[in-house]
Design an enzyme around this catalytic site. Structure first.
Site, PDB file in Angstrom:
ATOM      1  N   GLU A   1       0.788  -1.045  -0.260  1.00  0.00           N
ATOM      2  CA  GLU A   1       0.305  -0.032   0.057  1.00  0.00           C
ATOM      3  C   GLU A   1       0.754   1.352  -0.236  1.00  0.00           C
ATOM      4  O   GLU A   1       1.122   2.387  -0.647  1.00  0.00           O
ATOM      5  CB  GLU A   1      -0.912   0.388   1.316  1.00  0.00           C
ATOM      6  CG  GLU A   1      -2.059  -0.735   1.551  1.00  0.00           C
ATOM      7  CD  GLU A   1      -3.093  -0.972   2.256  1.00  0.00           C
ATOM      8  OE1 GLU A   1      -2.921   0.444   2.879  1.00  0.00           O
ATOM      9  OE2 GLU A   1      -3.077  -1.953   2.959  1.00  0.00           O
TER      10      GLU A   1
ATOM     11  N   ASP B   1      -7.262  -6.355   6.554  1.00  0.00           N
ATOM     12  CA  ASP B   1      -7.380  -5.937   7.311  1.00  0.00           C
ATOM     13  C   ASP B   1      -8.425  -5.614   6.336  1.00  0.00           C
ATOM     14  O   ASP B   1      -8.104  -6.586   5.400  1.00  0.00           O
ATOM     15  CB  ASP B   1      -7.796  -5.053   8.359  1.00  0.00           C
ATOM     16  CG  ASP B   1      -7.312  -3.355   6.988  1.00  0.00           C
ATOM     17  OD1 ASP B   1      -6.973  -3.627   6.144  1.00  0.00           O
ATOM     18  OD2 ASP B   1      -6.987  -2.951   8.515  1.00  0.00           O
TER      19      ASP B   1
ATOM     20  N   HIS C   1      -5.556 -10.303  14.076  1.00  0.00           N
ATOM     21  CA  HIS C   1      -4.440  -9.518  14.419  1.00  0.00           C
ATOM     22  C   HIS C   1      -4.031  -9.991  15.537  1.00  0.00           C
ATOM     23  O   HIS C   1      -4.696 -10.139  16.711  1.00  0.00           O
ATOM     24  CB  HIS C   1      -4.219  -7.948  14.143  1.00  0.00           C
ATOM     25  CG  HIS C   1      -4.979  -8.231  12.642  1.00  0.00           C
ATOM     26  ND1 HIS C   1      -5.346  -6.706  12.056  1.00  0.00           N
ATOM     27  CD2 HIS C   1      -4.899  -8.812  11.598  1.00  0.00           C
ATOM     28  CE1 HIS C   1      -5.630  -6.620  11.467  1.00  0.00           C
ATOM     29  NE2 HIS C   1      -5.020  -7.690  10.420  1.00  0.00           N
TER      30      HIS C   1
ATOM     31  N   TYR D   1       1.071  -4.593  13.240  1.00  0.00           N
ATOM     32  CA  TYR D   1      -0.485  -3.841  12.264  1.00  0.00           C
ATOM     33  C   TYR D   1      -1.140  -3.013  13.440  1.00  0.00           C
ATOM     34  O   TYR D   1      -1.687  -3.196  14.360  1.00  0.00           O
ATOM     35  CB  TYR D   1      -1.311  -4.351  11.764  1.00  0.00           C
ATOM     36  CG  TYR D   1      -1.933  -3.880  11.027  1.00  0.00           C
ATOM     37  CD1 TYR D   1      -1.424  -3.059   9.816  1.00  0.00           C
ATOM     38  CD2 TYR D   1      -3.214  -4.063  10.781  1.00  0.00           C
ATOM     39  CE1 TYR D   1      -1.986  -2.432   9.579  1.00  0.00           C
ATOM     40  CE2 TYR D   1      -4.590  -3.487   9.667  1.00  0.00           C
ATOM     41  CZ  TYR D   1      -3.712  -2.005   9.094  1.00  0.00           C
ATOM     42  OH  TYR D   1      -4.763  -1.760   7.869  1.00  0.00           O
TER      43      TYR D   1
ATOM     44  N   ASP E   1      -2.385  -4.682   3.392  1.00  0.00           N
ATOM     45  CA  ASP E   1      -2.825  -4.522   5.155  1.00  0.00           C
ATOM     46  C   ASP E   1      -3.826  -5.816   5.445  1.00  0.00           C
ATOM     47  O   ASP E   1      -4.884  -6.084   3.970  1.00  0.00           O
ATOM     48  CB  ASP E   1      -3.717  -3.468   5.549  1.00  0.00           C
ATOM     49  CG  ASP E   1      -2.386  -2.003   5.795  1.00  0.00           C
ATOM     50  OD1 ASP E   1      -1.210  -2.603   5.384  1.00  0.00           O
ATOM     51  OD2 ASP E   1      -2.387  -0.952   5.526  1.00  0.00           O
TER      52      ASP E   1
ATOM     53  N   ARG F   1      -4.436  -1.556  13.323  1.00  0.00           N
ATOM     54  CA  ARG F   1      -5.608  -1.273  13.451  1.00  0.00           C
ATOM     55  C   ARG F   1      -5.886  -2.937  13.816  1.00  0.00           C
ATOM     56  O   ARG F   1      -6.090  -3.440  13.121  1.00  0.00           O
ATOM     57  CB  ARG F   1      -6.126  -1.478  12.139  1.00  0.00           C
ATOM     58  CG  ARG F   1      -5.774   0.536  11.536  1.00  0.00           C
ATOM     59  CD  ARG F   1      -6.910   0.975  10.501  1.00  0.00           C
ATOM     60  NE  ARG F   1      -6.053   1.920   9.996  1.00  0.00           N
ATOM     61  CZ  ARG F   1      -5.352   2.528   9.253  1.00  0.00           C
ATOM     62  NH1 ARG F   1      -4.189   1.623   8.766  1.00  0.00           N
ATOM     63  NH2 ARG F   1      -4.916   4.350   9.186  1.00  0.00           N
TER      64      ARG F   1
ATOM     65  N   GLU G   1     -10.008  -3.138   4.671  1.00  0.00           N
ATOM     66  CA  GLU G   1      -9.256  -2.128   3.492  1.00  0.00           C
ATOM     67  C   GLU G   1      -8.752  -2.712   3.278  1.00  0.00           C
ATOM     68  O   GLU G   1      -8.755  -2.916   1.755  1.00  0.00           O
ATOM     69  CB  GLU G   1      -9.227  -0.795   4.379  1.00  0.00           C
ATOM     70  CG  GLU G   1     -10.460  -0.266   5.110  1.00  0.00           C
ATOM     71  CD  GLU G   1     -11.683   0.625   4.105  1.00  0.00           C
ATOM     72  OE1 GLU G   1     -11.119   1.126   3.071  1.00  0.00           O
ATOM     73  OE2 GLU G   1     -12.296   0.462   4.301  1.00  0.00           O
TER      74      GLU G   1
END
Length: 762
Positions: free
Chosen positions: A9, A84, A328, A283, A82, A285, A86
């Protein structure tokens, strides 16, 4: 040259990963999302299964072009966004933009950017998870529908430029409701009694074990103290422990960074993102409070090596929140031995906080000895209690801090006699609920299950940017409190002044927030209901787990939501404006209202439909609101503008008034701010004084003048102006040397200035 293309990203992450993978791999960045719903228009075909019209973002077309070139030459494409929803959506959009099959393209995930983690991910790729993608686009499309159908209703009924959203409107409601609770709070008075005893020359402070609800009772208790002898009735000692908290989730990191470091939610996430991309933390989030087995092993080894075996207590934390999403780890350092990391002081402070919290979670509890000494009062049910606390073993506090100073009590036994030195009964008042800070709002949203860690920072920023909420310091007020003092065998009474109600960095709703919250709560109960907003998040979780169909979820929502939008079209602007009848003006019999206007709260006299005369308008007093303004306050505002007199030289009237930007005095076309004066009481002499000062200041600005063509001193240096166009004067040019002809030529060649957007003073 053959290579495997890895797409991540961010550029920072790409550099770190390419270093770990070595030759044979080319790592590049998509710079975040490359496809999305266009910024203009709904771009969702509701009638055809909520089909979204995704397009490559205009600012990403060059990025996509470069990615396509690299993809053509690559032996293999690996998507590494990532882990997740998103990130999964970014990988899925990359597949469509690069025209590769998401069911066949390799997708790798990792929770930390370290060499072992990256190499392990490369060895065990998967494909894009469609259920995670569907959960993300269900949220994106639902929020687009709410925003694009609800926001235009606010534009028509309230004012243009407003927005509404499934999470942001509920966040505004929380803040607005809390302010109403504070306004409605009636403070209850009581008396706290504290005493100082003498023990062989040593002071022993103690406090009455209950509050007294009146001054008479406080006085009566002090009278009993005067007549009483004092002996120890009980000495209670018991061990206590303080246990470490779990490692950080996203929201607890935001809260603790606010409390300990003073960082805003947005600032914390930006700093954490940089630390993650540099490979320093996992990570950021995440809802998880668990650490991997390897992380626990690394942490306990470091603790034992640096502090000793007695400081180690490995433990696994389990999240009690069934709605916690994603698999996570908690936020932790990738290398526990690295004490400092980050490119600047702010990053270093946040890294230190994350590292200390993760280490502390695997450490022994702090051991404390608590002591209570009970001291009865003859003839009274109440008793004094002295409390002490001594830290016996610091445990996790050796790393995470937070230990208070020891309160050591003198050695005492039951029946030991004491001498009362003094006692004070001070009036105290109950406090209203605390206003929300950014951190406490995050905690409340998480508690209610509204939104997700990744949404909190943008939500809090949006409600401030839209003018619904302000982050401010609240000025304290003053009040008198009774203080009763027993000293030298007599009781005296006095009054002391104390400040109360002051707050720092709190979120306060604007009048606009109240107006919009009331409107949405009345006409869009579904959107403003905390339980509904939380249940939608649970449905997104079900989609992610493959237990629900995203189109069915959207259909069920839209079936109930759209009729509310249609019904809201029939609501009048007057109803939305929170118009409140205050009373009747005794001079003309007209009704006065408080209401929300285009630029904020205002007063209105008369109704437009009552007669041919237009209503009169006046500004709201500074110390009042739509709901609190009184008739007396309103009548004084309709006395404005006040004619103070005339200027002897020009014969022009001098007026005092309050405008959009505050109070002012006016003479002709000259307006002078009088923020330090009250327009309802300012005298003619004072008005002439501020006008004279303003004219003198304006003269200093004028370097040369030829009618409307002038050379002025501006905040950024001298310039030429004709009132419509401005021309800058070069730094090496003396403005006094410019003649009229040169000034005209400069204006002729000057570019027209950009139109500035009008802004509203909050």
């Amino acid at each position: 040259m053959s290579y495997k293309l890895v797409i991540v990203e961010s550029p920072a992450k790409a550099k770190t990963i390419e270093k770990y993978l070595g030759s044979g791999y080319k790592v590049t960045s998509s710079m975040g999302h490359i496809r999305d719903l266009p910024s203009k228009g709904m771009s969702v075909d509701i009638e055809n299964g909520f089909e979204p019209d995704y397009q490559i973002s205009p600012d990403k077309k060059k990025v996509v072009s470069e990615l396509r070139k690299l993809a053509k030459s690559a032996d293999e494409i690996i998507l590494a966004s990532d882990e997740d929803r998103e990130g999964e959506a970014i990988a899925w959009h990359l597949c469509h933009a690069l025209k590769i099959d998401p069911k066949k393209t390799k997708r790798i995930v990792f929770r930390e950017i370290t060499k072992p983690a990256i190499q392990a991910a490369i060895k065990s790729p998967r494909t894009v998870s469609q259920s995670l993608v569907d959960a993300q686009q269900a949220r994106r499309i639902l929020d687009r529908i709410v925003g694009y159908e609800l926001s235009p209703v606010l534009w028509k009924k309230v004012q243009r430029g407003l927005s509404a959203g499934r999470v942001q409107s509920v966040a505004v409601r929380l803040i607005n409701d809390r302010e109403k609770e504070i306004e409605a709070h009636a403070a209850d008075a009581s008396f706290r009694v504290r005493a100082n005893f003498d023990v062989s020359g040593t002071e022993l402070p103690a406090e009455l074990d209950s509050k007294l609800d009146s001054k008479d009772k406080a006085h009566s208790l002090l009278q009993k103290c005067l007549a009483s002898g004092f002996k120890i009735a009980a000495v209670k000692e018991k061990p206590g422990t303080r246990r470490p908290s779990a490692p950080f989730t996203t929201s607890t990191l935001q809260q603790e960074a606010s409390r300990r470091l003073g960082y805003s939610v947005r600032q914390t996430m930006q700093l954490a993102q940089r630390l993650y991309e540099a490979g320093h933390i996992t990570y950021m989030r995440t809802d998880s409070i668990a650490l991997s087995g390897q992380a626990i092993s690394d942490a306990t080894k470091h603790i034992e090596a640096t502090l000793g075996k007695e400081y180690v207590e490995a433990r696994k934390f389990v999240n009690k929140n069934s709605g916690a999403q994603e698999a996570h780890e908690a936020v932790r350092p990738t290398n526990f031995s690295l004490e400092n990391a980050g490119n600047d002081e702010q990053q270093k402070k946040l890294y230190g906080l994350i590292r200390r919290r993760a280490l502390a979670s695997q450490m022994s509890p702090a051991k404390i000895k608590k002591t209570e000494i009970h001291i009865p009062i003859e003839g009274a049910e109440e008793q004094f209690v002295a409390k002490g606390e001594v830290l016996i073993f610091d445990g996790f506090l050796a790393v995470y801090g937070g230990a208070k100073d020891d309160v050591i009590l003198p050695e005492l036994s039951v029946n030991d006699s004491l001498t009362l030195r003094s006692a004070t009964a001070r009036e105290i008042f109950s406090k209203p609920p605390a206003r929300y800070s950014e951190a406490s709002l995050v905690r409340k949203l998480e508690e209610l299950g509204i939104g997700r860690p990744s949404t909190y920072a943008p939500t809090i920023s949006t409600i401030q940017d839209r003018g619904y909420v302000e982050r401010v310091d609240v000025e304290p007020k003053n009040r008198d409190v009774w203080v009763l003092t027993l000293s030298e065998q007599k009781i005296s009474e006095s009054q002391d002044e104390e400040s109360y109600g002051g707050d720092k960095n709190k979120l306060l709703p604007t009048p606009l927030a109240d107006m919009v919250t009331v409107f949405l709560s009345e006409h869009f109960v579904q959107i403003m209901d905390y339980g509904f907003t939380s249940s939608v998040e649970q449905q997104f979780d079900q989609i992610a787990d493959g237990d629900a169909n995203w189109v069915d979820v959207l259909k069920a929502f839209y079936k109930d939501f759209h009729p509310l939008v249609e019904a809201a079209e029939n609501v009048s602007r007057a109803e939305v404006s929170n118009m409140r009848e205050i009373g009747i003006d005794p001079k003309d019999g007209k009704t006065i209202f408080s209401r929300m206007g285009r630029y904020g709260p205002m007063l209105q006299k008369g109704r437009a439909e009552d007669s041919e005369e237009k209503p009169l308008f006046a500004p709201m007093p500074e110390d009042a609101s739509i709901t609190t303004v009184t008739l007396d306050q309103a009548l004084k505002m309709f006395e404005l503008p006040r004619v103070l007199g005339t200027d002897e030289d020009s014969g022009e009237e001098i007026k005092a008034n309050i405008g959009r930007y505050g109070p002012y005095v006016q003479i002709g076309k000259t307006y002078v701010s009088i923020k330090d004066d009250d327009p309802r009481t300012i005298t003619l002499e004072r008005a002439l004084e501020v006008i004279t000062d303003k004219k003198a200041a304006d003269k200093k600005k004028v370097i040369a003048e030829w009618g409307e063509l002038r050379i002025l001193n501006g905040p950024y240096g001298p310039y030429v102006t004709n009132g419509k166009k401005n021309a800058r004067i070069a730094k090496d040019t003396d403005p006094k040397t410019i003649d009229e002809a040169t000034a005209k030529e400069m204006i002729k060649n000057a570019k027209p200035g950009r139109k500035r957007r009008k802004t509203r003073k909050k």
